[in-house]
Design an enzyme around this catalytic site. Structure first.
Site, PDB file in Angstrom:
ATOM      1  N   ASP A 162      -4.754  -5.954  -9.323  1.00  0.00           N
ATOM      2  CA  ASP A 162      -5.400  -6.482  -8.125  1.00  0.00           C
ATOM      3  C   ASP A 162      -6.868  -6.042  -8.137  1.00  0.00           C
ATOM      4  O   ASP A 162      -7.260  -5.096  -7.467  1.00  0.00           O
ATOM      5  CB  ASP A 162      -4.663  -5.944  -6.894  1.00  0.00           C
ATOM      6  CG  ASP A 162      -5.110  -6.619  -5.620  1.00  0.00           C
ATOM      7  OD1 ASP A 162      -5.339  -7.831  -5.658  1.00  0.00           O
ATOM      8  OD2 ASP A 162      -5.222  -5.926  -4.583  1.00  0.00           O
ATOM      9  N   GLU A 178      -0.676  -2.256 -10.383  1.00  0.00           N
ATOM     10  CA  GLU A 178       0.423  -2.445  -9.439  1.00  0.00           C
ATOM     11  C   GLU A 178       1.632  -3.052 -10.138  1.00  0.00           C
ATOM     12  O   GLU A 178       1.532  -3.567 -11.252  1.00  0.00           O
ATOM     13  CB  GLU A 178      -0.008  -3.380  -8.295  1.00  0.00           C
ATOM     14  CG  GLU A 178      -1.294  -2.945  -7.609  1.00  0.00           C
ATOM     15  CD  GLU A 178      -1.512  -3.606  -6.263  1.00  0.00           C
ATOM     16  OE1 GLU A 178      -0.580  -4.258  -5.764  1.00  0.00           O
ATOM     17  OE2 GLU A 178      -2.627  -3.470  -5.737  1.00  0.00           O
ATOM     18  N   THR A 235      -6.565 -12.022  -8.961  1.00  0.00           N
ATOM     19  CA  THR A 235      -5.451 -11.085  -9.092  1.00  0.00           C
ATOM     20  C   THR A 235      -4.710 -11.497 -10.353  1.00  0.00           C
ATOM     21  O   THR A 235      -4.247 -12.636 -10.447  1.00  0.00           O
ATOM     22  CB  THR A 235      -4.506 -11.180  -7.875  1.00  0.00           C
ATOM     23  OG1 THR A 235      -5.249 -10.958  -6.681  1.00  0.00           O
ATOM     24  CG2 THR A 235      -3.387 -10.153  -7.970  1.00  0.00           C
ATOM     25  N   TYR A 291       0.893  -1.180   0.000  1.00  0.00           N
ATOM     26  CA  TYR A 291       0.000   0.000   0.000  1.00  0.00           C
ATOM     27  C   TYR A 291       0.917   1.212   0.000  1.00  0.00           C
ATOM     28  O   TYR A 291       0.810   2.073   0.854  1.00  0.00           O
ATOM     29  CB  TYR A 291      -0.815  -0.111   1.296  1.00  0.00           C
ATOM     30  CG  TYR A 291      -2.033   0.736   1.475  1.00  0.00           C
ATOM     31  CD1 TYR A 291      -3.061   0.745   0.533  1.00  0.00           C
ATOM     32  CD2 TYR A 291      -2.193   1.489   2.633  1.00  0.00           C
ATOM     33  CE1 TYR A 291      -4.195   1.493   0.750  1.00  0.00           C
ATOM     34  CE2 TYR A 291      -3.333   2.235   2.859  1.00  0.00           C
ATOM     35  CZ  TYR A 291      -4.335   2.233   1.908  1.00  0.00           C
ATOM     36  OH  TYR A 291      -5.477   2.966   2.138  1.00  0.00           O
ATOM     37  N   HIS A 330      -2.241   7.213  -3.329  1.00  0.00           N
ATOM     38  CA  HIS A 330      -3.323   6.232  -3.277  1.00  0.00           C
ATOM     39  C   HIS A 330      -3.856   6.068  -1.854  1.00  0.00           C
ATOM     40  O   HIS A 330      -5.071   6.072  -1.624  1.00  0.00           O
ATOM     41  CB  HIS A 330      -2.830   4.872  -3.800  1.00  0.00           C
ATOM     42  CG  HIS A 330      -3.796   3.750  -3.587  1.00  0.00           C
ATOM     43  ND1 HIS A 330      -4.968   3.624  -4.288  1.00  0.00           N
ATOM     44  CD2 HIS A 330      -3.759   2.695  -2.729  1.00  0.00           C
ATOM     45  CE1 HIS A 330      -5.620   2.540  -3.883  1.00  0.00           C
ATOM     46  NE2 HIS A 330      -4.907   1.962  -2.935  1.00  0.00           N
TER      47      HIS A 330
END
Lengths: 411, 411
Positions: free
Chosen positions: A229, A197, A253, A124, A129
């Site tokens: 994802d 990602e 995913t 993360y 984001h």
């Protein structure tokens, strides 16, 4: 490097001689999965060449496999050795007669999940984001949680539902509860989203109880791929307190079929953003000789239209910090472990890596050339994520793509 | 059933003829891992007997393996068939000469992780535990989050650090931040805890996009083991918002070496607690003919002293509901997937499945016979979790144990 291939690749090839990403392919004639390396518009059957030219039998065994896992587990010295061999084969005309018969046009092969996934961890690491999601999921609170700049937040995802690019994604069903609803209801997700990602593929394992310091990153990480994802925001919003995302993510995913070796990204290395909170020593990369920020440029296409260009260089936490953090408690890693960066979102409009940010929760839908708009994904939509990085001598390193089409929920 | 074994087992054997749990063992003479079934004080080499007496070669292949995974993947009809064979071998004296040479005293074997773990999911199904943790982690808020009685909350754990009973557990290091601290600091966990849980081992797989209805539980779940989900409370408390537990859990999860087949738990099935919130239809087990509450009695020993007796029958969510929820979004399951119940805590003092609850965050330490007390685990401490369930004809089904000793943090 001034190597030139006897293949006479165009200078702007995204799969040039400085890239050489690994995958697993089959052909209509031969359904046995085998390791391939992409070069130009072709795929090289590496085990076949190794057998023909005669290399160390231990190396041939690693290459003559149905997944990358044996090669992943072999470690950095072997990875370097194999890359040197590949480069030699593709640049020294003496190998042309052995190599040429083992090239197949990329359009004629099927690509498969290149490695058996051990554990899948999703981080993360984009401040933009995390702050955007904080504003959207927890309005009225500080956008970043107090821990965010002290540690790379991550969680385990479902490794059994990691699929290769091209696999259709069935719209998930589940519990959804809008703020105005008294109780949750059940049905297909109405807020199906993507997360663009970058994924890091672990090779060399560690023992339980050990950890990987920041400067051990290249000893343990083999290469890099792209990850989508997929996320059901309505399911996620209702379920995620207090133990984190679960069914909102676990339905699929997608990963790109080509794993770009770390060596191909030497020119892409950049300093990460300034650390405005002092990192604890085990995470402190401020004096690192070789920081692991990476200048990858992503593009997100929705039904063929570019809707976002997320800049990976803006990520606050590097993959090296993520691996160190993930193992600092003694957790072991295995060949085939995959960890992803988290959604890549930049600071500007048009650089967000998820629709929920790009459309600001549907308040500013994306317009498509066919006159329709999107807040979230509709059945039949196809999302494709690509990326490039600077390579040596003005070359560009391509990552191929991770793509998937949404199928309707099952009744 | 009135079967009696020619082995002449004592009536109170925890590994009697009605249990027959599966594991993987080696002996000093033969280091090849192989499937064993516990019976009385002995372990039966099942593939060896299958080869001697001659059964369907496909069955022999499933049994002649180094893990349970091939058998797990074979599905319910095969599991039933193998169990019938085992019962026949151990009750019909005609098989005595074939079986007896393949029995090894349990004390002479080493037991291994019985299956390769696919995905590991940990649930949170005890209302008492969830409410206790809510009070401790989020003082001043409602103890249960609003979603808790609507869905079985769970998250993915780290499958690569699932270890077999007896594996030492190195005290994890990590970031800790007490409420009074301005910034986190780094060091060995000071609040190392256990979670006494029950684990469910998935056998038959599903396809991506499919889900398992409540009445499909026994078609997909092979059996049951015990789980200790070691937890570093200080690391967990600082990291878990917003994406859930990560390093506070991922350093080790211990499982018992014996997987008790679901068939052995027929007499243990009980109705779960009353549903005081109406479940959505896919989770509604109120009219189920065969509810999947299970009357297992757990015991937690700390350095040999029983400190808690958690009652599994008090769990709000059943394993059948957990499997249905986990797959309702289309997530697939694989042979070797493991999902655990979450900490088993009952309503009364002395029935808590974690030290943080038992000692109420250290306010009421546990007294041990050597005159010391414990709030959390100290280096050298050994924790052992056992369980029993009612079997047919007054017999008792044992689960063996999951045990582990804490080693000091690595410098």
């Amino acid at each position: 490097m001034t190597t030139a291939s006897w293949l006479d690749l165009p200078a702007d090839s995204l799969f040039g001689i400085h890239n050489l990403p690994y995958g697993v392919f089959t052909t209509p004639d031969d359904p046995r999965p085998r390791i391939g390396v992409a070069v130009g518009e072709q795929v090289l059957n590496v085990a076949a060449v190794a057998n023909t030219v005669g290399v160390d039998p231990e190396l041939t065994d690693l290459l003559d496999a149905t997944t990358l896992n044996p090669l992943l587990g072999a470690g950095r010295p072997v990875w370097t050795q194999v890359r040197a061999l590949l480069t030699e084969w593709l640049t020294d005309p003496a190998f042309r007669s052995a190599v040429e018969p083992e090239l197949t046009p990329r359009q004629d092969v099927s690509l498969h999940l290149p490695f058996q996934v051990g554990d899948y961890v999703d981080f993360y690491a984009s401040e933009h984001h995390a702050a955007n999601l904080g504003r959207l999921f927890r309005p009225g609170s500080e956008p970043l949680t107090p821990n965010w700049k002290h540690l790379p937040i991550g969680y385990h995802g479902r490794s059994g539902t990691v699929v290769v690019s091209g696999t259709p994604v069935v719209r998930p069903q589940g519990q959804r509860k809008a703020p105005a609803d008294a109780v949750p209801n059940f049905g297909p997700s109405r807020r199906l989203d993507i997360e663009a990602e970058v994924g890091f593929v672990v090779g060399a394992p560690t023992e339980l109880g050990d950890s990987v310091p920041l400067d051990g990153f290249a000893d343990h990480v083999f290469g890099v791929c792209l990850v989508n994802d997929w996320s059901a925001r309505d399911i996620q919003a209702w379920e995620y307190v207090p133990l984190g995302p679960f069914l909102g993510k676990s339905f699929a995913t997608s990963v790109s079929p080509w794993v770009v070796p770390l060596e191909a990204l030497r020119q892409a290395r950049v300093a990460p953003p300034a650390r405005d909170v002092e990192p604890l020593p085990y995470l402190d990369d401020r004096d690192a000789k070789e920081p692991w920020g990476l200048d990858l440029s992503l593009e997100v296409r929705l039904n063929g239209t570019v809707v976002s260009r997320p800049p990976f260089a803006a990520m606050y936490w590097t993959a090296a910090q993520q691996l160190t953090h993930m193992t600092v408690n003694g957790a072991s890693v295995r060949p085939g472990d995959l960890f992803a960066s988290g959604t890549v979102s930049g600071p500007d409009r048009g650089t967000e890596g998820a629709l929920i940010e790009l459309t600001w929760n549907g308040e500013r839908p994306v317009a498509l050339p066919d006159g329709t708009t999107r807040s979230f994904l509709e059945d039949g939509d196809e999302v494709t994520i690509t990326a490039t990085a600077p390579g040596p001598d003005g070359s560009v390193i391509g990552f191929g793509e991770v793509s998937g089409r949404v199928l309707p929920a099952r009744g």
